[in-house]
Design a protein around this motif. Structure first.
Motif, PDB file in Angstrom:
ATOM      1  N   ALA A 151      39.778  72.795 -40.627  1.00 44.63           N
ATOM      2  CA  ALA A 151      39.925  71.918 -39.472  1.00 44.63           C
ATOM      3  C   ALA A 151      41.374  71.443 -39.349  1.00 44.63           C
ATOM      4  N   ALA A 152      42.083  71.392 -40.463  1.00 47.36           N
ATOM      5  CA  ALA A 152      43.469  70.935 -40.424  1.00 47.36           C
ATOM      6  C   ALA A 152      44.349  71.908 -39.629  1.00 47.36           C
ATOM      7  N   ALA A 153      43.922  73.160 -39.521  1.00 48.55           N
ATOM      8  CA  ALA A 153      44.704  74.128 -38.770  1.00 48.55           C
ATOM      9  C   ALA A 153      44.694  73.813 -37.284  1.00 48.55           C
ATOM     10  N   HIS A 154      43.687  73.102 -36.824  1.00 50.47           N
ATOM     11  CA  HIS A 154      43.568  72.772 -35.413  1.00 50.47           C
ATOM     12  C   HIS A 154      44.002  71.345 -35.105  1.00 50.47           C
ATOM     13  N   ALA A 155      44.393  70.593 -36.098  1.00 48.91           N
ATOM     14  CA  ALA A 155      44.717  69.181 -35.903  1.00 48.91           C
ATOM     15  C   ALA A 155      46.178  69.013 -35.500  1.00 48.91           C
ATOM     16  N   ASP A 156      46.452  67.924 -34.820  1.00 52.04           N
ATOM     17  CA  ASP A 156      47.818  67.568 -34.468  1.00 52.04           C
ATOM     18  C   ASP A 156      48.401  66.770 -35.630  1.00 52.04           C
ATOM     19  N   PRO A 157      49.432  67.286 -36.323  1.00 48.99           N
ATOM     20  CA  PRO A 157      49.914  66.613 -37.526  1.00 48.99           C
ATOM     21  C   PRO A 157      50.635  65.297 -37.243  1.00 48.99           C
ATOM     22  N   GLY A 158      51.046  65.055 -36.027  1.00 47.72           N
ATOM     23  CA  GLY A 158      51.805  63.844 -35.739  1.00 47.72           C
ATOM     24  C   GLY A 158      50.941  62.657 -35.361  1.00 47.72           C
ATOM     25  N   THR A 159      49.647  62.838 -35.215  1.00 51.00           N
ATOM     26  CA  THR A 159      48.777  61.752 -34.777  1.00 51.00           C
ATOM     27  C   THR A 159      47.847  61.350 -35.907  1.00 51.00           C
ATOM     28  N   VAL A 160      47.851  60.065 -36.231  1.00 50.80           N
ATOM     29  CA  VAL A 160      46.935  59.537 -37.238  1.00 50.80           C
ATOM     30  C   VAL A 160      46.113  58.448 -36.562  1.00 50.80           C
ATOM     31  N   ILE A 161      44.803  58.632 -36.567  1.00 46.06           N
ATOM     32  CA  ILE A 161      43.912  57.674 -35.928  1.00 46.06           C
ATOM     33  C   ILE A 161      43.029  57.058 -37.005  1.00 46.06           C
ATOM     34  N   LEU A 162      43.079  55.749 -37.133  1.00 40.04           N
ATOM     35  CA  LEU A 162      42.201  55.062 -38.063  1.00 40.04           C
ATOM     36  C   LEU A 162      40.973  54.593 -37.303  1.00 40.04           C
ATOM     37  N   ALA A 163      39.812  54.815 -37.881  1.00 38.50           N
ATOM     38  CA  ALA A 163      38.571  54.505 -37.199  1.00 38.50           C
ATOM     39  C   ALA A 163      37.939  53.221 -37.713  1.00 38.50           C
ATOM     40  N   ALA A 164      38.741  52.345 -38.292  1.00 42.01           N
ATOM     41  CA  ALA A 164      38.201  51.101 -38.827  1.00 42.01           C
ATOM     42  C   ALA A 164      38.041  50.092 -37.696  1.00 42.01           C
ATOM     43  N   ASN A 165      36.863  49.479 -37.629  1.00 39.52           N
ATOM     44  CA  ASN A 165      36.594  48.451 -36.632  1.00 39.52           C
ATOM     45  C   ASN A 165      36.421  47.114 -37.335  1.00 39.52           C
ATOM     46  N   SER A 166      36.511  46.074 -36.562  1.00 36.51           N
ATOM     47  CA  SER A 166      36.254  44.752 -37.116  1.00 36.51           C
ATOM     48  C   SER A 166      34.753  44.579 -37.318  1.00 36.51           C
ATOM     49  N   LEU A 167      34.376  43.588 -38.125  1.00 37.35           N
ATOM     50  CA  LEU A 167      32.964  43.367 -38.412  1.00 37.35           C
ATOM     51  C   LEU A 167      32.153  43.049 -37.157  1.00 37.35           C
ATOM     52  N   PRO A 168      32.642  42.206 -36.238  1.00 36.53           N
ATOM     53  CA  PRO A 168      31.847  41.972 -35.021  1.00 36.53           C
ATOM     54  C   PRO A 168      31.616  43.243 -34.199  1.00 36.53           C
ATOM     55  N   GLN A 169      32.600  44.120 -34.176  1.00 33.02           N
ATOM     56  CA  GLN A 169      32.438  45.376 -33.440  1.00 33.02           C
ATOM     57  C   GLN A 169      31.410  46.269 -34.126  1.00 33.02           C
ATOM     58  N   VAL A 170      31.422  46.316 -35.453  1.00 33.53           N
ATOM     59  CA  VAL A 170      30.450  47.120 -36.193  1.00 33.53           C
ATOM     60  C   VAL A 170      29.046  46.581 -35.964  1.00 33.53           C
ATOM     61  N   VAL A 171      28.892  45.257 -36.004  1.00 32.92           N
ATOM     62  CA  VAL A 171      27.579  44.651 -35.781  1.00 32.92           C
ATOM     63  C   VAL A 171      27.112  44.910 -34.356  1.00 32.92           C
ATOM     64  N   SER A 172      28.010  44.847 -33.407  1.00 38.70           N
ATOM     65  CA  SER A 172      27.656  45.132 -32.018  1.00 38.70           C
ATOM     66  C   SER A 172      27.204  46.580 -31.855  1.00 38.70           C
ATOM     67  N   ASN A 173      27.909  47.503 -32.491  1.00 38.77           N
ATOM     68  CA  ASN A 173      27.506  48.914 -32.438  1.00 38.77           C
ATOM     69  C   ASN A 173      26.154  49.122 -33.096  1.00 38.77           C
ATOM     70  N   MET A 174      25.917  48.446 -34.232  1.00 41.46           N
ATOM     71  CA  MET A 174      24.620  48.546 -34.904  1.00 41.46           C
ATOM     72  C   MET A 174      23.513  48.011 -34.003  1.00 41.46           C
ATOM     73  N   GLN A 175      23.794  46.931 -33.292  1.00 40.54           N
ATOM     74  CA  GLN A 175      22.804  46.326 -32.408  1.00 40.54           C
ATOM     75  C   GLN A 175      22.378  47.312 -31.328  1.00 40.54           C
ATOM     76  N   VAL A 176      23.339  47.978 -30.729  1.00 38.89           N
ATOM     77  CA  VAL A 176      23.030  48.938 -29.673  1.00 38.89           C
ATOM     78  C   VAL A 176      22.199  50.091 -30.225  1.00 38.89           C
ATOM     79  N   TRP A 177      22.594  50.629 -31.373  1.00 36.20           N
ATOM     80  CA  TRP A 177      21.865  51.751 -31.963  1.00 36.20           C
ATOM     81  C   TRP A 177      20.455  51.351 -32.371  1.00 36.20           C
ATOM     82  N   ILE A 178      20.324  50.205 -33.036  1.00 35.14           N
ATOM     83  CA  ILE A 178      19.005  49.779 -33.504  1.00 35.14           C
ATOM     84  C   ILE A 178      18.075  49.517 -32.330  1.00 35.14           C
ATOM     85  N   MET A 179      18.578  48.857 -31.304  1.00 35.63           N
ATOM     86  CA  MET A 179      17.741  48.585 -30.133  1.00 35.63           C
ATOM     87  C   MET A 179      17.307  49.889 -29.466  1.00 35.63           C
ATOM     88  N   GLY A 180      18.196  50.836 -29.362  1.00 31.57           N
ATOM     89  CA  GLY A 180      17.850  52.121 -28.752  1.00 31.57           C
ATOM     90  C   GLY A 180      16.816  52.883 -29.549  1.00 31.57           C
TER      91      GLY A 180
END
Length: 130
Positions: free
Chosen positions: A41-70
């Motif tokens: 997969a690294a062969a297809h990645a853009d080496p100059g872009t680094v994206i961190l996927a860490a969210n704050s706790l309220p955002q994680v809880v909000s995402n969990m709420q949506v998934w659990i309700m669904g």
């Protein structure tokens, strides 16, 4: 010897065709999966872009709420449909009607949990501190 000369000529080709079909059926899917998984997969990645996927706790809880309700709403809807099918096909059988009532009760519990999911996640968020 009941086989005709034409049938004898056709027999080896049939075996070869059967072997080829088996190879395609049993070897091709794992081979394709291995090819996809082993492509770096690294062969297809853009080496100059680094994206961190860490969210704050309220955002994680909000995402969990949506998934659990669904998920709870989907499962409750499945049980409601099953209850309707059981009830419609019961034909006066008391055991089948009891089975339908149990499925309907489970559906109502699922809907209740889906409605209470935001409150329960707020409690969890308060416990872990967010």
């Amino acid at each position: 010897m009941s086989r005709t000369p034409r049938a004898r000529l056709r027999a080896p080709n049939t075996h070869l065709l059967t072997t080829a079909r088996r190879a395609v059926r049993y070897v091709a899917p794992p081979g394709a999966a291995a090819l996809i998984l082993l492509t770096p997969a690294a062969a297809h990645a853009d080496p100059g872009t680094v994206i961190l996927a860490a969210n704050s706790l309220p955002q994680v809880v909000s995402n969990m709420q949506v998934w659990i309700m669904g998920i709870l709403a989907a499962v409750a809807t499945l049980f409601a449909v099953l209850a309707g099918v059981y009830w419609a096909t019961a034909g006066g059988d008391p055991a089948q009607v009891d089975k339908a009532k149990g499925a309907l009760r489970n559906a109502l519990v699922g809907y209740g949990l889906a409605v209470l999911a935001p409150i329960l996640l707020q409690v969890v968020q308060g416990i872990v501190g967010g």
